[in-house]
Scaffold this motif. Sequence first.
Motif, PDB file in Angstrom:
ATOM      1  N   THR A 161      -1.930   4.003   0.214  1.00  0.00           N
ATOM      2  CA  THR A 161      -3.303   3.815  -0.254  1.00  0.00           C
ATOM      3  C   THR A 161      -4.228   3.285   0.829  1.00  0.00           C
ATOM      4  OG1 THR A 161      -2.817   1.581  -1.094  1.00  0.00           O
ATOM      5  CG2 THR A 161      -2.512   3.428  -2.626  1.00  0.00           C
ATOM      6  N   SER A 162      -3.665   2.862   1.958  1.00  0.00           N
ATOM      7  CA  SER A 162      -4.503   2.418   3.076  1.00  0.00           C
ATOM      8  C   SER A 162      -4.878   3.586   3.980  1.00  0.00           C
ATOM      9  CB  SER A 162      -3.782   1.343   3.890  1.00  0.00           C
ATOM     10  OG  SER A 162      -3.668   0.147   3.154  1.00  0.00           O
ATOM     11  N   SER A 163      -3.881   4.391   4.357  1.00  0.00           N
ATOM     12  CA  SER A 163      -4.142   5.532   5.247  1.00  0.00           C
ATOM     13  C   SER A 163      -4.501   6.800   4.488  1.00  0.00           C
ATOM     14  CB  SER A 163      -2.920   5.803   6.119  1.00  0.00           C
ATOM     15  OG  SER A 163      -1.816   6.212   5.325  1.00  0.00           O
ATOM     16  N   LEU A 164      -4.311   6.785   3.154  1.00  0.00           N
ATOM     17  CA  LEU A 164      -4.563   7.939   2.269  1.00  0.00           C
ATOM     18  C   LEU A 164      -3.622   9.106   2.576  1.00  0.00           C
ATOM     19  CD1 LEU A 164      -8.498   7.983   2.171  1.00  0.00           C
ATOM     20  CD2 LEU A 164      -6.891   6.531   0.914  1.00  0.00           C
ATOM     21  N   GLU A 165      -2.454   8.795   3.100  1.00  0.00           N
ATOM     22  CA  GLU A 165      -1.474   9.833   3.415  1.00  0.00           C
ATOM     23  C   GLU A 165      -0.519  10.041   2.239  1.00  0.00           C
ATOM     24  OE1 GLU A 165      -0.973   9.637   8.253  1.00  0.00           O
ATOM     25  OE2 GLU A 165       0.427   8.500   6.998  1.00  0.00           O
ATOM     26  N   VAL A 166      -0.173  11.300   2.008  1.00  0.00           N
ATOM     27  CA  VAL A 166       0.800  11.667   0.979  1.00  0.00           C
ATOM     28  C   VAL A 166       1.946  12.389   1.676  1.00  0.00           C
ATOM     29  CG1 VAL A 166       1.221  13.071  -1.077  1.00  0.00           C
ATOM     30  CG2 VAL A 166      -0.949  11.846  -0.819  1.00  0.00           C
ATOM     31  N   LYS A 167       3.183  11.992   1.337  1.00  0.00           N
ATOM     32  CA  LYS A 167       4.345  12.607   1.961  1.00  0.00           C
ATOM     33  C   LYS A 167       5.380  13.007   0.913  1.00  0.00           C
ATOM     34  CE  LYS A 167       4.181  10.320   6.481  1.00  0.00           C
ATOM     35  NZ  LYS A 167       4.957   9.469   7.447  1.00  0.00           N
ATOM     36  N   LYS A 168       6.119  14.060   1.252  1.00  0.00           N
ATOM     37  CA  LYS A 168       7.319  14.440   0.511  1.00  0.00           C
ATOM     38  C   LYS A 168       8.457  14.319   1.507  1.00  0.00           C
ATOM     39  CE  LYS A 168       9.333  18.192  -2.242  1.00  0.00           C
ATOM     40  NZ  LYS A 168       9.106  19.559  -2.776  1.00  0.00           N
ATOM     41  N   GLY A 169       9.274  13.269   1.345  1.00  0.00           N
ATOM     42  CA  GLY A 169      10.219  12.940   2.397  1.00  0.00           C
ATOM     43  C   GLY A 169       9.455  12.492   3.619  1.00  0.00           C
ATOM     44  N   LYS A 189       1.496  22.271  -4.380  1.00  0.00           N
ATOM     45  CA  LYS A 189       1.649  21.636  -3.073  1.00  0.00           C
ATOM     46  C   LYS A 189       2.828  20.667  -3.019  1.00  0.00           C
ATOM     47  CE  LYS A 189      -3.206  21.913  -1.586  1.00  0.00           C
ATOM     48  NZ  LYS A 189      -4.380  21.142  -1.107  1.00  0.00           N
ATOM     49  N   LEU A 190       3.084  19.964  -4.122  1.00  0.00           N
ATOM     50  CA  LEU A 190       4.086  18.900  -4.102  1.00  0.00           C
ATOM     51  C   LEU A 190       5.450  19.335  -4.633  1.00  0.00           C
ATOM     52  CD1 LEU A 190       1.773  16.051  -5.437  1.00  0.00           C
ATOM     53  CD2 LEU A 190       2.644  16.241  -3.101  1.00  0.00           C
ATOM     54  N   ASP A 191       5.452  20.174  -5.653  1.00  0.00           N
ATOM     55  CA  ASP A 191       6.715  20.543  -6.316  1.00  0.00           C
ATOM     56  C   ASP A 191       6.659  22.011  -6.729  1.00  0.00           C
ATOM     57  OD1 ASP A 191       9.208  20.208  -7.464  1.00  0.00           O
ATOM     58  OD2 ASP A 191       8.444  19.334  -9.322  1.00  0.00           O
ATOM     59  N   PRO A 192       6.531  22.908  -5.747  1.00  0.00           N
ATOM     60  CA  PRO A 192       6.278  24.325  -6.059  1.00  0.00           C
ATOM     61  C   PRO A 192       7.372  25.000  -6.871  1.00  0.00           C
ATOM     62  CG  PRO A 192       6.839  24.048  -3.735  1.00  0.00           C
ATOM     63  CD  PRO A 192       6.623  22.674  -4.301  1.00  0.00           C
ATOM     64  N   ASP A 193       8.610  24.559  -6.714  1.00  0.00           N
ATOM     65  CA  ASP A 193       9.723  25.155  -7.455  1.00  0.00           C
ATOM     66  C   ASP A 193      10.062  24.376  -8.719  1.00  0.00           C
ATOM     67  OD1 ASP A 193      10.028  27.109  -5.425  1.00  0.00           O
ATOM     68  OD2 ASP A 193      11.198  25.696  -4.234  1.00  0.00           O
ATOM     69  N   ASN A 194       9.230  23.373  -9.023  1.00  0.00           N
ATOM     70  CA  ASN A 194       9.468  22.511 -10.190  1.00  0.00           C
ATOM     71  C   ASN A 194      10.855  21.861 -10.133  1.00  0.00           C
ATOM     72  OD1 ASN A 194       8.471  21.293 -12.554  1.00  0.00           O
ATOM     73  ND2 ASN A 194       9.542  22.765 -13.851  1.00  0.00           N
ATOM     74  N   GLN A 195      11.298  21.566  -8.944  1.00  0.00           N
ATOM     75  CA  GLN A 195      12.608  20.947  -8.750  1.00  0.00           C
ATOM     76  C   GLN A 195      12.673  19.562  -9.386  1.00  0.00           C
ATOM     77  OE1 GLN A 195      13.576  20.330  -4.647  1.00  0.00           O
ATOM     78  NE2 GLN A 195      15.652  19.585  -5.057  1.00  0.00           N
ATOM     79  N   PRO A 243       0.811  -1.226   0.000  1.00  0.00           N
ATOM     80  CA  PRO A 243       0.000   0.000   0.000  1.00  0.00           C
ATOM     81  C   PRO A 243       0.837   1.266   0.000  1.00  0.00           C
ATOM     82  CG  PRO A 243      -0.055  -1.038   2.154  1.00  0.00           C
ATOM     83  CD  PRO A 243       0.625  -1.999   1.235  1.00  0.00           C
ATOM     84  N   LEU A 244       2.127   1.146   0.320  1.00  0.00           N
ATOM     85  CA  LEU A 244       3.020   2.298   0.328  1.00  0.00           C
ATOM     86  C   LEU A 244       3.765   2.363  -1.001  1.00  0.00           C
ATOM     87  CD1 LEU A 244       4.035   4.627   2.086  1.00  0.00           C
ATOM     88  CD2 LEU A 244       5.879   3.123   2.884  1.00  0.00           C
ATOM     89  N   ILE A 245       3.495   3.401  -1.774  1.00  0.00           N
ATOM     90  CA  ILE A 245       4.055   3.541  -3.117  1.00  0.00           C
ATOM     91  C   ILE A 245       5.000   4.746  -3.128  1.00  0.00           C
ATOM     92  CG2 ILE A 245       3.502   3.924  -5.560  1.00  0.00           C
ATOM     93  CD1 ILE A 245       0.714   2.731  -4.926  1.00  0.00           C
ATOM     94  N   HIS A 246       6.222   4.555  -3.626  1.00  0.00           N
ATOM     95  CA  HIS A 246       7.228   5.607  -3.658  1.00  0.00           C
ATOM     96  C   HIS A 246       7.527   6.026  -5.095  1.00  0.00           C
ATOM     97  CE1 HIS A 246       8.451   5.381   0.614  1.00  0.00           C
ATOM     98  NE2 HIS A 246       8.205   4.083   0.498  1.00  0.00           N
ATOM     99  N   ASN A 247       7.865   7.297  -5.237  1.00  0.00           N
ATOM    100  CA  ASN A 247       8.374   7.835  -6.496  1.00  0.00           C
ATOM    101  C   ASN A 247       9.298   8.988  -6.132  1.00  0.00           C
ATOM    102  OD1 ASN A 247       8.807   8.399  -9.200  1.00  0.00           O
ATOM    103  ND2 ASN A 247       6.944   9.631  -9.401  1.00  0.00           N
ATOM    104  N   GLY A 248      10.610   8.717  -6.148  1.00  0.00           N
ATOM    105  CA  GLY A 248      11.535   9.719  -5.669  1.00  0.00           C
ATOM    106  C   GLY A 248      11.251  10.036  -4.209  1.00  0.00           C
TER     107      GLY A 248
END
Length: 230
Positions: free
Chosen positions: A136-144, A200-206, A125-130
């Motif tokens: 997908t279980s807790s519906l949490e989104v994280k950056k780092g 929200k996720l990539d404000p500086d387009n880094q 349920p935990l999916i990473h991309n960079g």
Amino acid sequence: MRILLVEDDIELQTNLKQHLLDANYTVDVASDGEIGLFQGCEYRYDAGIIDVGLPKMDGIALITTLREKEIDFPILILTARDSWQDKVEGLDAGADDYLTKPFQPEELVARLKALIRRSAGKASPLIHNGPFSINTSSLEVKKGERLITLSGSEYKLFEYFMLHPGEVKSKTVLTEHIYDQDFDLDSNVIEVFIRRLRKKLDPDNQYGLIETLRGQGYRLATLTTDKASK
């Protein structure tokens, strides 16, 4: 994620639909097999929940026909029959999993999430991309390690992207997987949500997280470990 629910017991249908909505799914419902077949052929779904004992066309015939038409979204069958032969018949027809009535709605939602993950090649349920992750279980989104707060619609859109990284998705496809069939497909709402996700996720387009391909749609960049470490 957009779900097709085909169930003729209106009380159960209403109850299940609400549980699915609470789990952040978009849900289309049908009360008989013929309507279910029409919707399954007409619209794009991420998964289907189909009762075996349907009027007009039973669930086994419905699943068989969908598979004959090469419609391949994962299907969870609901059955009041507890014999192993009936379960095997459903799986042989093309279903991917089954639940025997009565069941807890929470189990249905958990099985549905697992089916959708597996269909996208994801076991956890935990999916990473960079540096980005989604649970997908807790519906949490994280950056780092930082939790990112998204609206319900923003989450649905980002979850769909995370399940299909590197794939070009048109505005129509994105709209159809997030909203029901009555939504205005000509709306610019997807563009609005894309802008919000970028902010929200990539404000500086880094990371160049969500790419726009003119005339084609959008694509979530597949981020490497090196790029993620910036």
